[in-house]
Write a protein that holds these residues in place. Structure first.
Motif, mmCIF file in Angstrom:
data_model
loop_
_atom_site.group_PDB
_atom_site.id
_atom_site.type_symbol
_atom_site.label_atom_id
_atom_site.label_comp_id
_atom_site.label_asym_id
_atom_site.label_seq_id
_atom_site.Cartn_x
_atom_site.Cartn_y
_atom_site.Cartn_z
ATOM 1 N N CYS A 99 0.847 -1.190 0.000
ATOM 2 C CA CYS A 99 0.000 0.000 0.000
ATOM 3 C C CYS A 99 0.879 1.236 0.000
ATOM 4 O O CYS A 99 1.804 1.369 0.803
ATOM 5 C CB CYS A 99 -0.895 0.020 1.232
ATOM 6 N N GLY A 100 0.573 2.119 -0.914
ATOM 7 C CA GLY A 100 1.427 3.296 -1.095
ATOM 8 C C GLY A 100 0.846 4.544 -0.472
ATOM 9 O O GLY A 100 -0.138 4.484 0.265
ATOM 10 N N PRO A 101 1.448 5.664 -0.786
ATOM 11 C CA PRO A 101 1.084 6.911 -0.111
ATOM 12 C C PRO A 101 -0.182 7.555 -0.663
ATOM 13 O O PRO A 101 -0.540 7.349 -1.823
ATOM 14 C CB PRO A 101 2.278 7.814 -0.437
ATOM 15 N N THR A 102 -0.829 8.330 0.182
ATOM 16 C CA THR A 102 -1.876 9.231 -0.278
ATOM 17 C C THR A 102 -1.160 10.549 -0.556
ATOM 18 O O THR A 102 -0.572 11.146 0.356
ATOM 19 C CB THR A 102 -2.951 9.400 0.818
ATOM 20 N N GLN A 153 5.365 12.847 2.569
ATOM 21 C CA GLN A 153 5.406 11.660 3.414
ATOM 22 C C GLN A 153 6.286 11.966 4.621
ATOM 23 O O GLN A 153 7.287 12.661 4.502
ATOM 24 C CB GLN A 153 6.019 10.495 2.637
ATOM 25 N N HIS A 154 5.908 11.458 5.795
ATOM 26 C CA HIS A 154 6.815 11.612 6.933
ATOM 27 C C HIS A 154 7.739 10.389 7.002
ATOM 28 O O HIS A 154 7.545 9.403 6.273
ATOM 29 C CB HIS A 154 6.076 11.894 8.240
ATOM 30 N N GLY A 177 7.997 8.178 9.090
ATOM 31 C CA GLY A 177 7.278 6.958 9.498
ATOM 32 C C GLY A 177 6.752 6.245 8.270
ATOM 33 O O GLY A 177 6.935 5.038 8.101
ATOM 34 N N ASN A 178 6.120 6.990 7.371
ATOM 35 C CA ASN A 178 5.653 6.394 6.114
ATOM 36 C C ASN A 178 6.824 5.760 5.384
ATOM 37 O O ASN A 178 6.705 4.654 4.839
ATOM 38 C CB ASN A 178 5.057 7.453 5.176
ATOM 39 N N TYR A 237 8.143 1.810 3.380
ATOM 40 C CA TYR A 237 8.700 1.495 2.054
ATOM 41 C C TYR A 237 10.108 0.907 2.149
ATOM 42 O O TYR A 237 10.504 0.115 1.291
ATOM 43 C CB TYR A 237 8.657 2.742 1.154
ATOM 44 N N HIS A 275 -9.180 8.911 -0.448
ATOM 45 C CA HIS A 275 -8.842 8.662 0.959
ATOM 46 C C HIS A 275 -9.381 9.813 1.815
ATOM 47 O O HIS A 275 -8.969 10.952 1.642
ATOM 48 C CB HIS A 275 -7.323 8.545 1.100
ATOM 49 N N ASP A 283 -1.255 -0.047 10.918
ATOM 50 C CA ASP A 283 -2.593 0.574 10.999
ATOM 51 C C ASP A 283 -3.540 -0.035 9.959
ATOM 52 O O ASP A 283 -4.740 -0.125 10.185
ATOM 53 C CB ASP A 283 -2.501 2.099 10.806
ATOM 54 N N HIS A 284 -2.986 -0.492 8.841
ATOM 55 C CA HIS A 284 -3.826 -1.059 7.793
ATOM 56 C C HIS A 284 -4.380 -2.436 8.143
ATOM 57 O O HIS A 284 -5.275 -2.940 7.488
ATOM 58 C CB HIS A 284 -3.043 -1.156 6.474
ATOM 59 N N ASN A 298 5.607 -2.377 11.824
ATOM 60 C CA ASN A 298 5.192 -1.588 12.969
ATOM 61 C C ASN A 298 5.560 -0.116 12.754
ATOM 62 O O ASN A 298 6.255 0.221 11.800
ATOM 63 C CB ASN A 298 5.834 -2.137 14.249
ATOM 64 N N PHE A 299 5.129 0.734 13.653
ATOM 65 C CA PHE A 299 5.282 2.183 13.462
ATOM 66 C C PHE A 299 6.638 2.714 13.905
ATOM 67 O O PHE A 299 7.275 2.171 14.809
ATOM 68 C CB PHE A 299 4.179 2.907 14.241
ATOM 69 N N MET A 340 5.609 13.874 14.037
ATOM 70 C CA MET A 340 5.336 12.993 12.920
ATOM 71 C C MET A 340 3.992 13.321 12.289
ATOM 72 O O MET A 340 3.706 12.926 11.182
ATOM 73 C CB MET A 340 5.302 11.554 13.410
ATOM 74 N N LYS A 348 1.227 15.058 10.315
ATOM 75 C CA LYS A 348 1.272 15.964 9.175
ATOM 76 C C LYS A 348 0.545 17.271 9.471
ATOM 77 O O LYS A 348 0.685 18.237 8.756
ATOM 78 C CB LYS A 348 0.668 15.279 7.947
HETATM 79 P P1 AMP Z 1 -0.649 6.821 4.125
HETATM 80 O O1 AMP Z 1 -0.039 7.806 3.153
HETATM 81 O O2 AMP Z 1 -1.212 7.470 5.352
HETATM 82 O O3 AMP Z 1 -1.666 5.908 3.456
HETATM 83 O O4 AMP Z 1 0.522 5.894 4.676
HETATM 84 C C1 AMP Z 1 1.468 5.268 3.839
HETATM 85 C C2 AMP Z 1 2.069 4.057 4.527
HETATM 86 O O5 AMP Z 1 2.794 4.434 5.708
HETATM 87 C C3 AMP Z 1 1.041 3.034 4.989
HETATM 88 O O6 AMP Z 1 1.546 1.738 4.723
HETATM 89 C C4 AMP Z 1 0.954 3.283 6.484
HETATM 90 O O7 AMP Z 1 0.516 2.138 7.156
HETATM 91 C C5 AMP Z 1 2.386 3.606 6.801
HETATM 92 N N1 AMP Z 1 2.599 4.397 8.022
HETATM 93 C C6 AMP Z 1 1.894 5.471 8.437
HETATM 94 N N2 AMP Z 1 2.419 5.987 9.564
HETATM 95 C C7 AMP Z 1 3.502 5.228 9.891
HETATM 96 C C8 AMP Z 1 4.481 5.244 10.949
HETATM 97 N N3 AMP Z 1 4.472 6.173 11.902
HETATM 98 N N4 AMP Z 1 5.443 4.286 10.952
HETATM 99 C C9 AMP Z 1 5.480 3.356 9.988
HETATM 100 N N5 AMP Z 1 4.607 3.276 8.955
HETATM 101 C C10 AMP Z 1 3.611 4.201 8.899
#
Ligand code: AMP
Ligand code: ZN
Length: 482
Positions: free
Chosen positions: A32-35, A40-41, A43-44, A48, A76, A241-242, A278-279, A287, A289
């Protein structure tokens, strides 16, 4: 290396499983990619780096890899459930640009960050390119699995077996939320199509059998996964989270589309293995946005850290463990990376000798292979890499091949980096590297001539310009910019 079978943790069964490809010799992965409504932070980016390390491991194991990372440029909402505003439309209104321009800008920024983290190129399909296919998919499941409300077409999660198994949630618990859509049959039901409210126009909207509107967010991943990889494919990844909403909903859509049967048969969920990183956590909230200046890769670069120090920081933790971000931690990762790069430097001229190994490397190679095969245990694999780097009195060509093989899996670009690349050098600093080097050379002469007053004066001058001279630093940092 030993041929330890690759074992991966499947979130669906909550078990470690031996990877058996659906198609002989191939591995097909969807992440699953970014919105793309914002940067992107970091964490995102951890998600990847994890997906990339998985892809590299599959390639190293000999599988031909097809890897998709989708780009969410529509659908989204500000909450993962069906509430709030469309993230893209909201940002477009805020920045006074079109949603399409916003998507393009942030997709490009995302791809730049991927490259800086040495993430291998992947397929990046955009959701807006698949809207027709999403409508077709919706049509094929609407009668048996969906119902219409004022606001659009909804998926009835009670029509598929084992809904929520991935999240270990039941239909009733679901994701009951305040402000939820009125008329939903089950709390966990979700939108397949979101009708544009009467009198409104969205920037991104399409005609459909359920009115003018836009697809629900979960649908795109089902549709693109099936279109590009075919059901069932091997591995689906995403952040933890997904596991709670997005992926259970994707699985329900996949069941409805192909079979409706239960999840005891792994084929019925669309992908055989579901993996979740994990996060990355950060205590002060940077972190988020919505916090103004949040932690993005560019901020690390601006402060003088090489992006690959961040990749190493990610690899130092197992992907299923939470990882806490701190600047000290990043600094330690940078120093560790620098040590590796220094150890690799003497091998720069050596002709790599792949396929030939020296018995001295056997323990490190075996440890590396076992660690990676054990659900991608990168923290241990890194120590094996360091053991290989520390191996003395061996042919440089063989050593080079061994290190290159390990680095192909970890992606630290050890042969591409130099010591100078890894200096802590904030972009805001005005003094140039050449100026610093000249001053340091003068200081060296002064010291050689035992002119300590002159030497101290140069040190002071440099300090005034933000350069800290690090005499006798055990890690060999000659200076850093504060
Ligand atoms: P999003 O753009 O919000 O859809 O997130 C993109 C990807 O980053 C998704 O796979 C999320 O599950 C993952 N993600 C979001 N926040 C974090 C975080 N703090 N640490 C690790 N992965 C994250
Ligand atoms: Zn997805």
């Amino acid at each position: 290396m030993t041929d330890a079978p690759l074992k991966l943790f499947n979130s669906l069964t909550r078990q470690i499983e031996v990877f058996k490809p659906v198609h002989e010799g191939e591995a097909r992965v969807y992440s699953c990619g970014p919105t793309v409504y914002n940067y992107q932070h970091i964490g995102n980016m951890r998600a990847y780096v994890f997906a990339d390390t998985l892809g590299r491991t599959l390639q190293w194991k000999g599988y031909k890899l097809t890897h998709v990372v989708n780009i969410t440029d529509v659908g989204h909402l500000t909450s993962d459930a069906d509430e709030g505003e469309d993230k893209m439309e909201k940002m477009a209104a805020r920045e006074g640009k079109s949603a399409w321009d916003i998507a393009k800008f942030y997709q490009e920024d995302f791809e730049r960050d991927l490259a800086r983290l040495n993430v291998q190129p992947k397929q990046h399909p955009r959701a807006t390119e698949y809207v027709e296919a999403m409508i077709e998919w919706g049509k094929s499941i609407a009668e048996k699995h969906c119902y219409e409300l004022e606001s659009g077409l909804y998926f009835d999660v009670s029509t598929v077996a084992d809904y929520g198994r991935l999240a270990r949630a039941t239909t009733d618990e679901g994701e009951s939320r305040i402000g939820d859509v009125e008329g939903k049959r089950n709390a966990a039901d979700f939108a397949i199509w979101r009708r544009t409210p009467p009198g409104e126009t969205r920037q991104m909207e399409w005609e459909s059998p359920w009115g003018r509107g836009a697809p629900g967010w979960h649908l795109e991943c089902s549709v693109m996964g099936e279109a590009l990889l075919g059901f069932p494919f091997d591995i689906h990844t995403g952040g933890i989270d997904h596991r709670e909403i997005h992926h259970p909903n994707e699985i329900a859509q996949n069941q409805a589309y192909c079979c409706t049967k239960g999840l005891d048969d792994p084929r019925n969920s669309g992908a055989k293995i579901w993996m979740h990183n994990n996060f990355l956590v950060e205590r002060s909230g940077k972190m988020s946005k919505s916090s103004g200046e949040f932690l993005r890769l560019q901020l690390l670069v601006d402060k003088g850290y090489h992006p690959l120090a961040y990749r190493l920081m990610c690899l130092q933790a197992h992907y299923r463990s939470e990882l806490e971000f701190s600047w000290e931690g990043l600094g330690a990762a940078l120093t560790r990376l620098k040590r590796m790069v220094m150890a690799v430097a003497p091998l720069a001229e050596a002709e790599p000798q792949p396929g030939t190994t020296h018995p001295k490397f056997a323990p490190a190679l075996e440890k590396f292979a076992e660690a990676m095969a054990d659900d991608l245990n990168t923290p241990i694999a890194l120590t094996a890499l360091e053991e290989a780097l520390a191996t003395k009195k061996v042919d440089a060509g063989i050593k080079r091949a061994v290190i290159a093989e390990m680095d192909a899996v970890l992606g630290l670009d050890l042969f591409g980096l130099t010591r100078a690349d890894l200096r802590i050098r904030p972009v805001a600093a005005t003094i140039t590297e050449a100026e610093i080097e000249t001053a340091l050379a003068r200081r060296k002469e002064a010291r050689a001539a035992k002119d300590f007053a002159a030497s101290d004066a140069i040190r002071e001058e440099l300090a005034e310009q933000g350069v800290e001279v690090m005499d006798g630093d055990p890690l060999g940092w000659e200076w850093k910019l504060a």
